[in-house]
Design an enzyme around this catalytic site. Sequence first.
Site, PDB file in Angstrom:
ATOM      1  N   SER A 332       0.816  -1.215   0.000  1.00  0.00           N
ATOM      2  CA  SER A 332       0.000   0.000   0.000  1.00  0.00           C
ATOM      3  C   SER A 332       0.848   1.263   0.000  1.00  0.00           C
ATOM      4  CB  SER A 332      -0.932  -0.004   1.226  1.00  0.00           C
ATOM      5  OG  SER A 332      -1.793  -1.115   1.204  1.00  0.00           O
ATOM      6  N   HIS A 387       0.520   4.557   4.432  1.00  0.00           N
ATOM      7  CA  HIS A 387      -0.097   5.236   3.282  1.00  0.00           C
ATOM      8  C   HIS A 387       0.422   6.667   3.170  1.00  0.00           C
ATOM      9  CE1 HIS A 387      -3.897   2.456   3.253  1.00  0.00           C
ATOM     10  NE2 HIS A 387      -2.760   1.786   3.184  1.00  0.00           N
TER      11      HIS A 387
END
Length: 570
Positions: A332, A387
């Site tokens: 991610s 993230h």
Amino acid sequence: MRLDASGRLDGMSAPPLPEPLPSAAPMPEQPGASAQEDTSFAEYLLCKLLAEQGFTPSTFPEAAELEAASDAVLTYSDGMAAIAVCVVDRERQPSRVFGLDTASLERIGKDCLRYSGTVNGAKLPVGIQVIEVGDAPLSAEDRKRLDALRLGAFNKVHLHAMHVDTRAGTVWANTWRRAKVSPRYVRQLLSAPRRLEVLEELAEPPHRTPLLTPLLLVAMALGFAAEHFLGVGEAGEGLLAPGVQTLVALGGVNAGLVVEGGQWWRLLTAPLLHGDVFHLALNGLCLWFVGHSLELLLGRAWLGLLLLVGALGGGALSMAFNDASVVSVGASGVLMALLGAMLAVSRRFPPGQTQTQLRMLSLQMLVPSLIPVAMTRMGGAIDFAAHLGGALAGGAVGLWLTRVWPRKAPEPPAAAPLGVLGWVAVAALVVSVGLAWQYRQVSALALDLIPEEALPTTHAEGMRQATDLQARYPRDPRAHLFQAMAQAEAGNLPAAETALRVALAEKDILEHYFTGTQLPLILHEELASVLLQQGREGEARTVIAPFCAPGEDGQLPRRLVERGLCPMTP
């Protein structure tokens, strides 16, 4: 969605663009670096919108009435937004005013809804802007007339009227609602010297065959397979979910292991591991679209740099934000780096369909992925800190790229140096996989040890449980030690010798888990004692010899001397 060889996005449906229609008044010729002195501000504004803001000298076929009501109409259509700007030049003709009322504009706007895009099933509104440019103040009559050109906030047609007084340098608007041509933009044009900066044409990127993106997806699939074929401990919750022990063993990021343990290689292996099959599928699907697009646009060297900084940036912020017990895995952070870079690189494209689609693709995925960071440091099973770290790292690289990449150059600069860096990163990844394999082997050994809660607290208790412990933990040297002590007490010296030799044969376990403890000495001491009791003095001396060296005080180990295992003098 991905970029084709010419740098345009495919895979997203867009409404048809309007065909050009003849203007009611001829469009002014676009001047060079400096605007002509006899050019009115309305003509200058039209040139700026055409050259720099992505407008075209056309209107929607359903909006032909706008041509007769204005001096010129420009259209902006990028597949999502559909906007018509009607300009009236009252510097040239002071008596000229815009010739349509609110009801007519609403009807025209609704007829043009087919040209606006759709987001989550909702049709985007159509915008119609009216800009009257004159060299006199706004009269009460004109204010009332223009102020009436507005509709409700939830209407699918957005109306915006503006009056520009070139002599006073003021701009009046009838609504606070955001418009494509904003009052602030017009004020800046009024106050600044008249110059028209025509954007250079972007060079088309060369034809490329994506290679790095498929290789990354294959590496992720292999990493997920390794989690199941080389896993340690119990499985986790979820479809094909590995346990935490497996994620730690194969290279998940953990602050204690990376920072305190110096296991830097985890920053490169963690993106190849995933929590379950849905985690892998979602990241893989998104990486395919985004990575494929950027590889076609930027090339493998810059894509490789983004993958590297995404892994490092995501891992770094994950360790900084998360609790020390958290183990982070997944691509991610790398994906967020690609999206951050895509958002930054979209600035390179002129306003229009490509720029809008690049921005929408990146923002639609970035915003939901980053919002929880503003609310909490942790987000359950999702590592929002990773993230954010990936997005910041990728965005920084993307902004840097837009500054150093000339518009006339078909490819970004510094591809050769970045290619060398890429091979260094590949070498580091190979080394990291090797170190992860070694760590996994050691981690697997830990499963063969007696758990702390099941370990006997006394020798007597261990001897009573010796048979059961040896059956349940056949590779733990301590289980064999207890068995040897029980057999020696029962007078079965050969069985005791066998148990001790089996314990000493577990060299890997002794080296990794009991170096610096008394267990190796105890095992050798007990074996030498058993051999002495069997009359095999020479073998006993050989077994215990490594431990009969004098200490710092020059004396032999007293206990071994007292048991007759070491000579009285060195």
